[in-house]
Design an enzyme around this catalytic site. Structure first.
Site, PDB file in Angstrom:
ATOM      1  N   SER A 152       0.853  -1.189   0.000  1.00 25.55           N
ATOM      2  CA  SER A 152       0.000   0.000   0.000  1.00 25.55           C
ATOM      3  C   SER A 152       0.885   1.233   0.000  1.00 25.55           C
ATOM      4  O   SER A 152       2.000   1.208   0.548  1.00 25.55           O
ATOM      5  CB  SER A 152      -0.899   0.010   1.242  1.00 25.55           C
ATOM      6  OG  SER A 152      -1.535   1.271   1.409  1.00 25.55           O
ATOM      7  N   TYR A 165      -1.598  -0.573  10.559  1.00 25.73           N
ATOM      8  CA  TYR A 165      -1.764  -1.126   9.214  1.00 25.73           C
ATOM      9  C   TYR A 165      -0.620  -0.684   8.308  1.00 25.73           C
ATOM     10  O   TYR A 165       0.002  -1.501   7.615  1.00 25.73           O
ATOM     11  CB  TYR A 165      -3.100  -0.680   8.631  1.00 25.73           C
ATOM     12  CG  TYR A 165      -3.340  -1.105   7.204  1.00 25.73           C
ATOM     13  CD1 TYR A 165      -3.818  -2.376   6.901  1.00 25.73           C
ATOM     14  CD2 TYR A 165      -3.082  -0.227   6.136  1.00 25.73           C
ATOM     15  CE1 TYR A 165      -4.041  -2.772   5.596  1.00 25.73           C
ATOM     16  CE2 TYR A 165      -3.300  -0.615   4.824  1.00 25.73           C
ATOM     17  CZ  TYR A 165      -3.780  -1.880   4.561  1.00 25.73           C
ATOM     18  OH  TYR A 165      -3.989  -2.274   3.258  1.00 25.73           O
ATOM     19  N   LYS A 169       2.445  -2.710   6.217  1.00 26.56           N
ATOM     20  CA  LYS A 169       2.702  -2.599   4.780  1.00 26.56           C
ATOM     21  C   LYS A 169       4.111  -2.087   4.503  1.00 26.56           C
ATOM     22  O   LYS A 169       4.738  -2.476   3.511  1.00 26.56           O
ATOM     23  CB  LYS A 169       1.651  -1.691   4.129  1.00 26.56           C
ATOM     24  CG  LYS A 169       0.244  -2.269   4.153  1.00 26.56           C
ATOM     25  CD  LYS A 169       0.164  -3.612   3.436  1.00 26.56           C
ATOM     26  CE  LYS A 169      -1.255  -4.143   3.358  1.00 26.56           C
ATOM     27  NZ  LYS A 169      -1.359  -5.398   2.585  1.00 26.56           N
TER      28      LYS A 169
END
Length: 270
Positions: A152, A165, A169
């Site tokens: 991401s 999160y 990534k």
């Protein structure tokens, strides 16, 4: 190891006929789009989902040589079984797309508990390690192959409420480079880093503010799963045979900054 001649604009280098791909987390969104794109290029596809009915529905939608398999991304026994089924059914595992992801840890980092942190890293980081390891030992280490990890653009910067999160990534982007070196030259390993895409996982980022995102994005729209799926199909093909350890940003220019500020400045007079 295959060798590749320089043939100019040889469209056959995008052809995946006879190759088999496993795509984790492929019942919807980017995973399903990637599976569609690989199948459209001629590949056999095994799509995974936590529920068999969801995996079967995705495979039926894709058609052709697509099958569904129920597997939790972080379950080692289910990963091994899935790869065994792919080998038994199609005879090879040439492509692995580590797409499954989760984000239960929404909010400030210091507000998260260990359970949410652990689940995020288990699915977003450990699962790609697990599936890549099993696929390499079962087939790719001897016969060659390609791995693509879904990262991401969040792993390249900072955002409110997405710290855990995005950290997972960022680690996946680093892991992609590490694996590209460790598994070379038999296995190529790359990542895609999407911006805001119209998926269920990213819904909180676009559903209530799509117009604002569109106006701030250089290409004037948020992403669609097919935008990323097509890029994955390119990376796993021979057209990308000299690409490894890279992270392909697919964000319509979102990382460039607020495009609206440039549009309001007016056109350049020439």
């Amino acid at each position: 190891m295959q060798t590749h001649s320089r043939t100019g604009a040889d469209t056959s280098r995008f052809d995946l006929t006879g190759r088999t791909a496993i795509v984790t987390g492929a019942s919807r969104g980017i995973g399903l789009a990637a599976a569609h794109a690989i199948a459209a290029a001629g590949g056999n596809v095994v799509v995974t989902s936590r529920r068999q009915e969801s995996a079967d529905a995705a495979a039926a939608e894709i058609g052709g040589n697509a099958i569904g398999f129920a597997a939790h991304a972080a379950d080692e026994d289910e990963a091994r079984c899935c790869i065994d089924v792919a080998l038994e059914r199609f005879g090879s595992v040439d492509i692995l797309v580590n797409n499954a992801a989760t984000n239960p840890a929404y909010g400030p980092v210091c507000d998260q508990d260990y359970a949410r942190f652990a689940k995020t890293f288990e699915v977003n980081l450990w699962a790609p390690i697990l599936w890549t390891s099993v696929a390499t030992r079962a087939w790719m280490g001897e016969h060659g192959g390609v791995v693509v990890n879904t990262a991401s653009i969040g792993g390249m910067g900072f955002e409110a409420n997405l710290g855990v999160y995005n950290a997972s990534k960022a680690a996946l982007i680093h892991l992609t480079k590490q694996l590209a070196l460790e598994l070379s030259p038999q296995v190529r390993v790359n990542a895609v880093a999407p911006g805001v895409v119209r998926t269920k996982l990213a819904e909180a980022l676009w559903k209530e503010q799509e117009d604002q995102l569109n106006s701030a994005t250089a290409l004037s729209r948020i992403g669609e799963p097919d935008d990323v799926g097509s890029a994955i199909a390119f990376l796993v093909s021979d057209a990308a045979s000299w690409v490894t350890g890279e992270t392909f940003v697919i964000d319509g220019g979102q990382r460039l900054g607020d495009a609206g500020l440039f549009r309001t400045a007016g056109a350049i007079n020439v």
